[in-house]
Design an enzyme around this catalytic site. Structure first.
Site, PDB file in Angstrom:
ATOM      1  N   GLY A  20       0.817  -1.144  -0.113  1.00 14.11           N
ATOM      2  CA  GLY A  20      -0.079  -0.136  -0.016  1.00 14.11           C
ATOM      3  C   GLY A  20       0.722   1.122  -0.019  1.00 14.11           C
ATOM      4  O   GLY A  20       1.793   1.429  -0.884  1.00 14.11           O
ATOM      5  N   TYR A 170     -11.132   4.598  14.735  1.00 14.03           N
ATOM      6  CA  TYR A 170     -10.066   4.783  13.752  1.00 14.03           C
ATOM      7  C   TYR A 170      -9.927   6.456  13.742  1.00 14.03           C
ATOM      8  O   TYR A 170      -8.785   6.954  13.570  1.00 14.03           O
ATOM      9  CB  TYR A 170     -10.542   4.261  12.555  1.00 14.03           C
ATOM     10  CG  TYR A 170      -9.671   4.688  11.524  1.00 14.03           C
ATOM     11  CD1 TYR A 170      -8.141   4.447  11.264  1.00 14.03           C
ATOM     12  CD2 TYR A 170     -10.194   5.636  10.502  1.00 14.03           C
ATOM     13  CE1 TYR A 170      -7.528   4.905  10.241  1.00 14.03           C
ATOM     14  CE2 TYR A 170      -9.410   6.181   9.484  1.00 14.03           C
ATOM     15  CZ  TYR A 170      -8.054   5.749   9.385  1.00 14.03           C
ATOM     16  OH  TYR A 170      -7.247   6.249   8.136  1.00 14.03           O
TER      17      TYR A 170
END
Length: 219
Positions: A20, A170
């Site tokens: 990523g 998050y």
């Protein structure tokens, strides 16, 4: 791509570098000529990432480090290894992170999203700060998210024992990233070390692939 470029002679450490955003960052910096330290949780994947970079960039300089950055002990061990192997550190890219569909605690008894996505940034940065200062001009780059704007930090329930919602947790960690960035930037003003946070955008990075529930599929 060539190992010569605008980052030639610079040393960079990238966490979460096996895939990523982290991998692409490490690849780009290696192509610009930097010596890149790749940090991953899995030794085999970290070595493969470094090998792929060397295959893509003739003459690329890479070093590999293995650490679970949700663990404070492993984070401190990583910092010690970096100080031993690198005479200087020009750029630290704090990127390692994840989102989890279920609440869990780390070996330190800390809720794991907060531990990995925020406290890992803080601890590694502070452990390497003297090396960064000695290498000035230097940079600290924190991969945050625009999701921070939806974050709220409940200091009375920092470990989310009263309720756990994956995205809310998050967002809270990403808010922590931004607040830490701003506070550290103020403290380092005039030191030659800059601190910035970024929003990478919405991309296909396998970010939530470790979740086997519908949440992971949706993400």
């Amino acid at each position: 791509m060539s190992a010569r470029g605008p980052m030639a002679g610079k040393t960079v450490l990238v966490t979460g570098a096996t895939s990523g955003i982290g991998y692409e960052t490490a690849l780009g910096l290696a192509g610009a000529g930097a010596c890149v330290g790749l940090v991953g949780r899995d030794g085999g994947r970290t070595e493969r990432a470094a090998s792929d970079i060397r295959a893509a960039v003739p003459g690329a300089q890479t070093e590999t480090f293995v650490a679970d950055l949700s663990s404070q002990g492993e984070t401190r061990r990583l910092a010690s290894q970096v100080r031993e192997r690198f005479a200087r550190l020009d750029v630290l890219v704090n990127n390692a992170g994840a989102i989890f569909d279920r609440r869990a605690e780390t070996v330190d008894g800390i809720e794991r999203t907060w531990a990995l996505d925020h406290l890992g940034y803080v601890l590694l940065t502070l452990e390497l700060l003297d090396l960064l200062k000695a290498s000035a001009p230097a940079r600290i780059v924190n991969v945050a998210s625009a999701a921070h704007a939806r974050g709220r930090i409940d200091f009375d329930d920092i470990d989310c024992r009263k309720g756990y919602q994956p995205f809310a947790v998050y967002c809270r960690a990403k808010l922590g990233n931004v607040l830490f960035t701003r506070a550290l930037a103020r403290r380092l003003a005039g030191s030659g070390v800059t601190v910035n946070a970024l929003h990478p955008g919405v991309i296909d990075s396998g970010f939530a692939r470790g979740n086997r529930s519908l949440f992971g599929l949706f993400w």
